[in-house]
Write an enzyme that holds these catalytic residues in place. Structure first.
Site, PDB file in Angstrom:
ATOM      1  N   THR A 113      18.083   0.762  11.810  1.00  0.00           N
ATOM      2  CA  THR A 113      16.787  -0.051  11.430  1.00  0.00           C
ATOM      3  C   THR A 113      15.859   0.758  10.556  1.00  0.00           C
ATOM      4  O   THR A 113      16.033   1.857  10.350  1.00  0.00           O
ATOM      5  CB  THR A 113      16.048  -0.140  12.850  1.00  0.00           C
ATOM      6  OG1 THR A 113      15.141   0.784  13.170  1.00  0.00           O
ATOM      7  CG2 THR A 113      16.994  -0.671  13.841  1.00  0.00           C
ATOM      8  N   ASP A 114      15.002   0.011   9.993  1.00  0.00           N
ATOM      9  CA  ASP A 114      13.834   0.446   9.325  1.00  0.00           C
ATOM     10  C   ASP A 114      12.825   0.995  10.472  1.00  0.00           C
ATOM     11  O   ASP A 114      12.834   0.510  11.525  1.00  0.00           O
ATOM     12  CB  ASP A 114      13.539  -0.091   7.967  1.00  0.00           C
ATOM     13  CG  ASP A 114      12.886   0.723   7.014  1.00  0.00           C
ATOM     14  OD1 ASP A 114      12.313   1.789   7.257  1.00  0.00           O
ATOM     15  OD2 ASP A 114      12.714   0.354   5.760  1.00  0.00           O
ATOM     16  N   TRP A 115      11.718   1.668   9.662  1.00  0.00           N
ATOM     17  CA  TRP A 115      10.804   1.917  10.813  1.00  0.00           C
ATOM     18  C   TRP A 115      10.217   0.794  11.687  1.00  0.00           C
ATOM     19  O   TRP A 115       9.612  -0.121  11.289  1.00  0.00           O
ATOM     20  CB  TRP A 115       9.617   2.531   9.760  1.00  0.00           C
ATOM     21  CG  TRP A 115       8.400   3.235  10.490  1.00  0.00           C
ATOM     22  CD1 TRP A 115       7.155   2.578  10.854  1.00  0.00           C
ATOM     23  CD2 TRP A 115       8.458   4.542  10.758  1.00  0.00           C
ATOM     24  NE1 TRP A 115       6.396   3.936  11.742  1.00  0.00           N
ATOM     25  CE2 TRP A 115       7.305   4.895  11.190  1.00  0.00           C
ATOM     26  CE3 TRP A 115       9.201   5.716  10.279  1.00  0.00           C
ATOM     27  CZ2 TRP A 115       6.670   6.157  11.723  1.00  0.00           C
ATOM     28  CZ3 TRP A 115       8.747   7.118  10.817  1.00  0.00           C
ATOM     29  CH2 TRP A 115       7.661   7.364  11.353  1.00  0.00           C
ATOM     30  N   ALA A 116      10.251   0.971  13.052  1.00  0.00           N
ATOM     31  CA  ALA A 116       9.565   0.121  14.153  1.00  0.00           C
ATOM     32  C   ALA A 116      10.115  -1.320  13.978  1.00  0.00           C
ATOM     33  O   ALA A 116       9.553  -2.347  14.294  1.00  0.00           O
ATOM     34  CB  ALA A 116       8.189   0.234  13.973  1.00  0.00           C
ATOM     35  N   ASP A 117      11.224  -1.696  13.417  1.00  0.00           N
ATOM     36  CA  ASP A 117      11.545  -3.055  13.064  1.00  0.00           C
ATOM     37  C   ASP A 117      12.156  -3.648  14.228  1.00  0.00           C
ATOM     38  O   ASP A 117      12.091  -4.987  14.069  1.00  0.00           O
ATOM     39  CB  ASP A 117      12.571  -3.031  11.691  1.00  0.00           C
ATOM     40  CG  ASP A 117      11.685  -3.082  10.497  1.00  0.00           C
ATOM     41  OD1 ASP A 117      10.579  -3.612  10.261  1.00  0.00           O
ATOM     42  OD2 ASP A 117      12.105  -2.461   9.700  1.00  0.00           O
TER      43      ASP A 117
END
Length: 769
Positions: free
Chosen positions: A312-316
């Site tokens: 994932t990307d950041w906190a997604d």
């Protein structure tokens, strides 16, 4: 909630209803490595789930508090053991306080983490550490910084891009980091987008070619080599064309557009061997990509055959609940993302993800087969990187780190990125005995030269690492002597405000200083920014910078405009007032040298625009537009503003020499299935100095079942020519090269005529089945 999710999935089922049928289950396609399979059989559910979790370094340090680690930075070993021993953490990313560290610091950090993972856990599985080393090792002090991707694209030189990636991989491993979240394969088709400078520009083919070169440079033939890293193309899929132009906002992209523009670079990267892929943080047609089984599993893993690790990307995953509201709780968000095909969660701060996922498996909401598939992909990547044998590399084994050899490559790349857009009456190059005024907010800033992802996330502390590097002002002084240079900013950036805000510091002081010089070198553009903080309301260059340019123009002294910017800011008001324009993009630590070399003629510019430079904020049209987007005004009847009004075209860039194209030849005027045609053209240097030229081949289809693009780049080659020298450049194209996605979302090559275009030469070919 179930009804809401169902309707979203129905949209995507319709969206991909005409996709190529999947041939086999995604999990069955993943390589079975004996050592990994043996390890999987020993692992508990808790150990498997922990491998799927990724924390940021700030969560493991003394004083950990979301980007604010206590300095001097040191690990909190209680937090490290809780994450790795208690929760079986599989991955760490980022730097602490978004600040660059020395290779010695990195070695200490990674060694301590790996020591706990390898020696204090039951199975001794190493952590995989990831970093955004997007134009050099972003977070390592002393690393070799190259131009940002948009500048590398302007070189039109795949070999330079590959070499820059090789050097970055070497220096990333020297930093004890084996995983690089790069390249960006989003298509930079909207100049409003704040991450446009992280792309290779607006063209699909250019992005494919340079993306493959970068993946090959990072990974080589074996990512287990101590000089290679695992690449991570991002952000799958359609991230760079949000409707608003602002970061992480919704996109509306029909399948025909996804398949024509957005999928091909990722497909090429997968075929080139990319081992990991990062997902798009946003929404496509109302559906968050992180919750889309159709995009992650059916498209990426099954149709495109990607057998590596999806992160994932950041906190997604949290965003599915907190922002996008497709999940009624954080736990449901985990369920949606993992069942959609996510393998690793960039959490990045807490370990709640692990607790939720264990509960979901025990409750039967997430199948164990999905967990095993994800963990197999993660462990395969670690095994191929050689982390089980060598979890930490040592900086002393990398004597070329920051070396003169690497710096020479960075200088060369910066030089080749310089794009000369205007040279009225051949005002450039200037003489070395010229007296010049250097002005503008970008003239004396390393921060502006590097842009974001440079020492810190926003690039805001780049000037702290400036020793040994040259700003544009420094390089000009070195070139012609301080006695010939007057410096007045006129306008300066407010570093305590938004990242592009500037203030009129002393415009009249700059005007007064111009009286005693021959030329004005005016460095304008943008301060550094990255991601969401780079959103803006108006693409026009700031009013203060425009006012500075106008005031200096009134002096009557010739102005050389240097644009140091991550996206093409509108310069329509001031373009007629300047005699020369150099687009420097974000050229990195050696960009000041490259700018001065071009201005004073020690380097002949050869960069080409990797995007269409807009003239108006409401005319953001790419070169490969449809014919209806280019309608001429009808004098005497209507004076509508629908013409293709641009400042500079895609692929444009001037030189200090001149080139003549002739003898365009095609081997046949008929192209058949399973065949190809050869195309050649003669290029002559008709000037008086050596130069490099990018030979660009386009095609233009006459008629098709859907409206064809006016033209498409199909091939390019960069050549060097001595004065008077002629070279014959040859290309080959096949039916696949003129194919397109039709109304049924199938890639086809239809019978009919198309033009082959090189410079102002044209030949017509018929495709016949």
């Amino acid at each position: 909630m179930k009804k809401q999710l169902l309707s979203g999935l129905i949209v995507l089922v319709i969206f991909f209803g005409c996709a190529t049928p999947k041939k086999q289950d995604a999990a069955s396609m993943v390589e079975r490595i004996p050592e990994v399979e043996a390890l999987l059989k020993q692992m508990t559910l808790e150990e498997k789930v922990g491998q799927m979790a990724q924390l940021t370094l700030d969560a493991l340090t003394v004083g950990a508090n979301h980007f604010h680690t206590e300095e001097p930075m040191r690990l909190d070993m209680d937090l490290v053991r809780r994450a790795i021993v208690d929760y079986n953490l599989g991955s760490v990313l980022n730097t602490a306080s978004t600040r660059a560290r020395t290779v010695e610091e990195w070695h200490t950090i990674v060694s301590q983490i790996q020591d706990v993972a390898m020696n204090e856990t039951r199975l001794g599985i190493p952590v995989i550490y990831g970093i955004d080393a997007i134009h050099g090792v972003t977070y390592t002090a002393g690393a070799t910084f190259f131009p940002q991707q948009i500048g590398q694209a302007a070189t039109f030189n795949p070999e330079l891009v590959r070499r820059a990636a090789e050097i970055t991989a070497y220096e990333t491993r020297a930093s004890s980091l084996p995983w690089n979240f790069s390249p960006v394969l989003d298509i930079g088709r909207d100049p409003r987008f704040p991450r446009m400078w992280e792309t290779f520009g607006e063209d699909v083919y250019l992005t494919k070619v340079l993306g493959v070169a970068m993946v090959e440079g990072y990974e080589g033939d074996d990512i287990g080599s101590p000089y290679r890293v695992a690449s991570c193309p991002k952000h799958f899929l359609g991230y760079s064309t949000p409707l608003s132009g602002k970061d992480r906002t919704p996109a509306l992209i029909p399948e025909i557009e996804l398949r024509e523009r957005h999928i091909p670079p990722f497909k090429a990267a997968i075929e080139a061997g990319a081992h990991t892929i990062m997902l798009n943080s946003g929404l496509i047609n109302g559906v968050p990509v992180h919750a889309s089984y159709e995009l992650i599993t059916e498209l990426l893993k099954e149709e495109l055959g990607f057998t590596g690790l999806v992160v994932t990307d950041w906190a997604d995953i949290d965003n599915l609940h907190n922002r996008d509201r497709v999940a009624s709780s954080p736990k449901e968000a985990v369920k949606l993302a993992i069942n959609a095909g996510v393998d690793m969660s960039m959490i990045p701060y807490t370990l709640d993800f692990c607790d939720y996922l264990i509960e979901l498996v025990e409750e039967g909401e997430v199948p164990m087969s999905r967990i095993d598939d994800a963990v197999r992909r993660i462990l395969n990547t670690k095994f191929k990187l050689g982390l089980f044998e060598t979890p930490v590399t040592h900086y002393e084994d990398y004597p070329l780190f920051g070396s003169d050899e690497f710096i020479a490559e960075a200088i060369k790349t910066a030089q080749e990125s310089m794009t000369l857009l205007k040279n009225e009456e051949n005002i450039l190059p200037l003489s070395n005995n010229s007296r010049v005024l250097v002005a503008g907010p970008n003239a004396n800033s390393m921060r502006a030269l590097n842009g974001g992802w440079s020492y810190t996330w926003q690039g805001s502390n780049a000037d702290e690492f400036h020793e040994g590097y040259s700003t544009i002002l420094d390089a000009i002084r070195d070139k012609i002597g301080s006695a010939n240079v007057i410096f007045r900013e006129g306008v300066r950036y407010d570093n305590n405000a938004a990242y592009w805000v500037d203030e009129a510091f002393d415009i009249q002081g700059a005007v007064r200083a111009a009286r005693n010089v021959d030329y004005i070198i005016l460095a304008l553009g943008e301060n550094s920014y990255c991601e969401k903080p780079g959103d803006l309301h108006d693409l026009t260059l700031s009013r203060n910078q425009i006012d500075l340019a106008k005031a200096l123009a009134e002096t009557g002294k010739p102005i050389i405009l240097v644009l140091n910017q991550g996206r093409p800011r509108i310069i329509r008001e001031i373009e007629p007032l300047v005699s020369g324009i150099i687009n420097a993009y974000l050229p990195g630590n050696y960009g000041g040298i490259a700018v001065a070399d071009v201005i004073f003629g020690d380097y002949n510019p050869n960069g080409k625009l990797p995007f269409t430079y807009p003239m108006y904020v409401n005319t953001l049209v790419t070169y490969d537009h449809k014919p209806s987007e280019h309608q001429e005004r009808m004098a005497g009847m209507y004076d509508y503003e629908s013409d293709f009004a641009i400042q500079f075209p895609f692929g444009f860039g001037l030189s200090y020499t001149s080139f003549e194209y002739s003898n365009l030849s095609v081997s046949s005027d008929v192209l058949r299935p399973n065949g190809s045609i050869n195309i050649s053209v003669d290029v002559k240097n008709t000037g008086d100095r050596q130069g490099q030229e990018v030979v660009q081949l386009y095609t233009s289809t006459h008629f098709a079942s859907i409206t064809p693009d006016v033209r498409r780049l199909r091939r390019f080659e960069k050549i060097a020519l001595e004065p008077g020298e002629t070279k014959t450049v040859s290309f080959s194209i096949a039916p696949e090269d003129i194919s397109f996605i039709n109304a049924q979302n199938k890639r086809v090559t239809e019978p009919g005529a198309f033009d082959v275009l090189i410079d102002d030469l044209k030949a017509t070919v018929n495709y016949t089945e």
